[in-house]
Design a protein around this motif. Structure first.
Motif, PDB file in Angstrom:
ATOM      1  N   ARG A 127     -39.280 123.630  35.438  1.00 53.65           N
ATOM      2  CA  ARG A 127     -38.307 124.654  36.056  1.00 53.65           C
ATOM      3  C   ARG A 127     -38.980 125.839  36.796  1.00 53.65           C
ATOM      4  N   THR A 128     -40.136 125.761  37.072  1.00 57.30           N
ATOM      5  CA  THR A 128     -40.770 126.793  37.734  1.00 57.30           C
ATOM      6  C   THR A 128     -40.267 127.063  39.257  1.00 57.30           C
ATOM      7  N   GLU A 129     -40.050 128.123  39.607  1.00 59.38           N
ATOM      8  CA  GLU A 129     -39.463 128.519  40.839  1.00 59.38           C
ATOM      9  C   GLU A 129     -40.168 127.732  41.952  1.00 59.38           C
ATOM     10  N   ALA A 130     -41.538 127.766  42.051  1.00 55.87           N
ATOM     11  CA  ALA A 130     -42.123 127.255  43.148  1.00 55.87           C
ATOM     12  C   ALA A 130     -42.251 125.675  43.147  1.00 55.87           C
ATOM     13  N   GLU A 131     -42.255 125.166  42.106  1.00 56.07           N
ATOM     14  CA  GLU A 131     -42.413 123.635  41.807  1.00 56.07           C
ATOM     15  C   GLU A 131     -41.364 122.974  41.185  1.00 56.07           C
ATOM     16  N   PRO A 132     -40.253 123.108  41.402  1.00 56.26           N
ATOM     17  CA  PRO A 132     -39.205 122.251  40.559  1.00 56.26           C
ATOM     18  C   PRO A 132     -39.382 120.727  40.550  1.00 56.26           C
ATOM     19  N   ASP A 133     -39.239 120.018  39.241  1.00 49.43           N
ATOM     20  CA  ASP A 133     -39.672 118.717  39.433  1.00 49.43           C
ATOM     21  C   ASP A 133     -38.947 117.874  38.333  1.00 49.43           C
ATOM     22  N   VAL A 134     -38.675 116.901  38.245  1.00 50.75           N
ATOM     23  CA  VAL A 134     -38.069 116.187  37.155  1.00 50.75           C
ATOM     24  C   VAL A 134     -38.715 114.811  37.067  1.00 50.75           C
ATOM     25  N   MET A 135     -38.565 114.133  35.802  1.00 44.76           N
ATOM     26  CA  MET A 135     -38.733 112.516  35.536  1.00 44.76           C
ATOM     27  C   MET A 135     -37.807 112.364  34.181  1.00 44.76           C
ATOM     28  N   ARG A 136     -37.488 111.092  34.449  1.00 42.64           N
ATOM     29  CA  ARG A 136     -36.701 110.524  33.519  1.00 42.64           C
ATOM     30  C   ARG A 136     -36.916 108.933  33.331  1.00 42.64           C
ATOM     31  N   GLY A 137     -37.827 108.712  32.289  1.00 47.93           N
ATOM     32  CA  GLY A 137     -38.513 107.309  31.867  1.00 47.93           C
ATOM     33  C   GLY A 137     -39.664 107.447  31.790  1.00 47.93           C
ATOM     34  N   GLU A 138     -40.355 108.098  32.804  1.00 47.55           N
ATOM     35  CA  GLU A 138     -41.811 108.265  32.700  1.00 47.55           C
ATOM     36  C   GLU A 138     -42.287 108.922  31.782  1.00 47.55           C
ATOM     37  N   GLU A 139     -41.493 110.039  31.150  1.00 50.58           N
ATOM     38  CA  GLU A 139     -41.956 110.635  29.868  1.00 50.58           C
ATOM     39  C   GLU A 139     -42.157 109.568  28.611  1.00 50.58           C
ATOM     40  N   THR A 140     -41.414 108.509  28.786  1.00 49.35           N
ATOM     41  CA  THR A 140     -41.519 107.568  27.478  1.00 49.35           C
ATOM     42  C   THR A 140     -42.654 106.934  27.768  1.00 49.35           C
ATOM     43  N   GLN A 141     -42.993 106.378  29.029  1.00 51.67           N
ATOM     44  CA  GLN A 141     -44.387 105.847  29.219  1.00 51.67           C
ATOM     45  C   GLN A 141     -45.393 106.940  28.993  1.00 51.67           C
ATOM     46  N   LEU A 142     -45.431 107.959  29.195  1.00 49.66           N
ATOM     47  CA  LEU A 142     -46.298 108.888  28.834  1.00 49.66           C
ATOM     48  C   LEU A 142     -46.562 108.804  27.396  1.00 49.66           C
ATOM     49  N   LEU A 143     -45.624 108.788  26.623  1.00 52.60           N
ATOM     50  CA  LEU A 143     -45.875 108.720  25.078  1.00 52.60           C
ATOM     51  C   LEU A 143     -46.558 107.560  24.835  1.00 52.60           C
ATOM     52  N   GLY A 144     -46.389 106.376  25.359  1.00 51.08           N
ATOM     53  CA  GLY A 144     -47.089 105.211  25.002  1.00 51.08           C
ATOM     54  C   GLY A 144     -48.460 105.343  25.643  1.00 51.08           C
ATOM     55  N   VAL A 145     -48.866 106.313  26.681  1.00 50.53           N
ATOM     56  CA  VAL A 145     -50.235 106.457  27.353  1.00 50.53           C
ATOM     57  C   VAL A 145     -50.891 107.077  26.041  1.00 50.53           C
ATOM     58  N   VAL A 146     -50.264 108.217  25.524  1.00 52.98           N
ATOM     59  CA  VAL A 146     -51.010 109.077  24.473  1.00 52.98           C
ATOM     60  C   VAL A 146     -51.108 108.219  23.183  1.00 52.98           C
ATOM     61  N   ALA A 147     -50.093 107.409  23.132  1.00 53.46           N
ATOM     62  CA  ALA A 147     -50.339 106.236  21.733  1.00 53.46           C
ATOM     63  C   ALA A 147     -51.673 105.450  22.174  1.00 53.46           C
ATOM     64  N   GLU A 148     -51.862 105.208  23.316  1.00 53.89           N
ATOM     65  CA  GLU A 148     -53.076 104.157  23.579  1.00 53.89           C
ATOM     66  C   GLU A 148     -54.349 105.178  23.767  1.00 53.89           C
ATOM     67  N   GLY A 149     -54.344 106.312  23.290  1.00 55.32           N
ATOM     68  CA  GLY A 149     -55.610 107.283  23.193  1.00 55.32           C
ATOM     69  C   GLY A 149     -55.904 108.234  24.283  1.00 55.32           C
ATOM     70  N   PHE A 150     -55.205 108.229  25.428  1.00 56.77           N
ATOM     71  CA  PHE A 150     -55.426 109.148  26.612  1.00 56.77           C
ATOM     72  C   PHE A 150     -54.453 110.233  26.462  1.00 56.77           C
ATOM     73  N   ARG A 151     -55.113 111.267  25.727  1.00 57.34           N
ATOM     74  CA  ARG A 151     -54.388 112.495  25.668  1.00 57.34           C
ATOM     75  C   ARG A 151     -54.481 113.527  26.387  1.00 57.34           C
ATOM     76  N   THR A 152     -55.592 113.663  27.178  1.00 59.41           N
ATOM     77  CA  THR A 152     -55.992 114.521  28.049  1.00 59.41           C
ATOM     78  C   THR A 152     -56.595 114.244  29.409  1.00 59.41           C
ATOM     79  N   GLY A 153     -56.030 114.913  30.599  1.00 64.69           N
ATOM     80  CA  GLY A 153     -56.266 114.253  31.580  1.00 64.69           C
ATOM     81  C   GLY A 153     -55.245 114.056  32.753  1.00 64.69           C
ATOM     82  N   LEU A 154     -55.169 113.346  33.998  1.00 63.74           N
ATOM     83  CA  LEU A 154     -54.342 113.365  34.670  1.00 63.74           C
ATOM     84  C   LEU A 154     -53.782 111.661  34.580  1.00 63.74           C
ATOM     85  N   VAL A 155     -52.503 111.501  34.792  1.00 59.30           N
ATOM     86  CA  VAL A 155     -51.787 110.218  34.574  1.00 59.30           C
ATOM     87  C   VAL A 155     -51.203 109.939  35.929  1.00 59.30           C
ATOM     88  N   CYS A 156     -51.623 108.970  36.820  1.00 62.29           N
ATOM     89  CA  CYS A 156     -51.227 108.662  38.075  1.00 62.29           C
ATOM     90  C   CYS A 156     -50.202 107.427  37.837  1.00 62.29           C
TER      91      CYS A 156
END
Lengths: 312, 312
Positions: free
Chosen positions: A115-144
């Protein structure tokens, strides 16, 4: 099925429905895919569509279901309010929305809003994939996360710090099907990461992003004047748009100086890998998109139902 | 009509037909506009459509007609081969294509192709407007021609040295009508050059062109999360795409260091003027697009028929 289903995991989007029945330890007992996205499921009734598919998977009444995706949007089954970034991915389960449904407990995971003024953005679905990414051990970095609306997400110890959406896939489809470029890219074949025209498109976009809508028109001009094949035209179109996205991710997220995970399925993964290499980024860790959403749903289901299980 | 028509001048595009009857000195004796572009005129017969409109304008048989635009493309009345840039605009008349037509002499002016390996490009119709630009005394500098496929053209003493097409207008229409942004920009009103969202769009594209497909998605996110109005969303969309085009023209054509003429009609002119100012360019010379195409057709007609007239 040998083991009894413990969870029904559902990734429910605008045009697609995917469900897995899993045992408590995560073993997949059955999978089902159907074009029953919001568009068709809404009129039929979300509860009815869900039960039909779970019956076909052999998931008895009472087994809890965890849902993610556009099913939690305003036009879905129930609106699951966004969590605000920065947010830890463990909060997805803690702040899931319960649906009143007679056959079983049903929870919908929330999306994430920036909700930042300069860079509003949303995701729905990807957050759950990210939970899987973290579960796979990738906890810090950039996810494309390539797609219709590609996401680049900054993770710090399992916390979504920030993210950016790029309209790469939608622009590709629109330009391919309904623009002045259509004739010049008319082929059924997918673009190839090894096509020199793909590489040229990526390089031009990386070097001179301001010229990208001119580079797009050159796809037509090259076809008219130089006899460029539709196959190479499509590769050039793809390279131009993916190259622009990678250039943007480098500018916004300092992608050149972070570990990068590339999450995707199918031929698009090779295209992004090539583009990342051309941009001078280190080889990304590859993660399968289907596995990530399933692992994310499973992790959320365990968090949601762990206490109840242990109390049985 | 007081004077007798000396020429019929026709700008004939894919979806529109415009004709002027003029006296030998260029005085406009009558004008006609119709949606009889290639799409509808092709099936009816180009010759028949032309004669219907010229009859309505009171242009008798025998008066020569000079045509420009997509009517000279492969899908038009006759294919008028491209001239290759660099090319002097006087050559348009000298290398016009004659059409066999019983009622009158008919000539179609050629388009211009840029056949360099690295920057293939084409125009058809704009070359005639450029002849009008030169006729108005702007012979050296950059001409910005906004449109569905905007052109930036480098002129040197009436010679087209090079040019670049940007898909600005087509992308704007596609994104406005058929993309995920449609709801967020749904308004009948035209974008305003004074809207702060237009300025923000231009500035972002000028400053960080690599992020433009992210800036586009923010039009939706700003509407979802910040309650941005469709009017400001449309202005932001327009500013983003026009800003990107101007950034590209500066990169390719050194637009900051050349006299610039801005050729257009209607509300788009104010948007481009604002974007050029935000990019730090000097105030452009404004030229009316309709007047330029008419003056270009007249100049070509005079070159084509001067010798015959003097021989009468």
């Amino acid at each position: 099925m040998s083991a009894a289903p413990a969870f029904a995991l559902v990734d429910w989007g605008t045009t697609s429905f995917r469900a897995w029945a899993t045992a408590a330890d995560g073993t997949v007992l059955g999978e089902r895919r159907a074009p029953d996205g919001l568009v068709t499921a809404g009129p039929k009734g979300f509860g009815r569509v869900l039960e039909e598919h779970l019956a076909a998977l052999g998931v008895p009444a009472g087994v809890p279901a965890v849902l993610c995706g556009m099913v939690g949007s305003r036009t879905g089954w129930v609106e699951a309010s966004y969590l605000d970034a920065p947010v830890g991915l463990d909060d997805l389960a803690a702040r899931a929305t319960a649906i009143t449904h007679e056959s079983r407990p049903v929870f919908v995971l929330p999306g994430i809003a920036q909700r930042t003024e300069a860079e509003p953005d949303v995701m729905r679905g990807e957050e759950t994939q990210l939970l899987g990414v973290v579960a796979e051990g990738f906890r810090t970095g950039l996810v494309c996360m390539p797609g219709t609306h590609s996401k680049w997400v900054r993770l710090q110890e399992g916390v979504v710090e920030g993210f950016s959406t790029f309209m790469t896939g939608e622009l590709f489809q629109m330009l391919r099907a309904n623009s002045i470029l259509a004739q010049a890219v008319q082929t059924e074949a997918a673009p190839s990461a090894n096509d020199p025209a793909f590489e040229a498109g990526v390089r031009h976009a990386l070097d001179e992003p301001a010229l990208v809508t001119n580079r797009l028109f050159q796809v037509r001009a090259g076809w008219l004047l130089q006899g460029a094949s539709p196959q190479s035209g499509l590769a050039r179109l793809s390279g131009t748009l993916i190259g622009l996205e990678v250039a943007g991710a480098i500018a916004r997220h300092d992608a050149a100086n972070a570990p990068v995970a590339l999450m995707g399925s199918g031929p698009i993964v090779a295209l992004y890998e090539r583009a990342l290499t051309l941009a001078g980024l280190a080889s990304p860790r590859r993660l399968d998109a289907d596995a990530c959403v399933r692992h994310g749903l499973l992790a959320a289901a365990r968090l949601l139902f762990a206490s109840k299980d242990s109390g049985r």
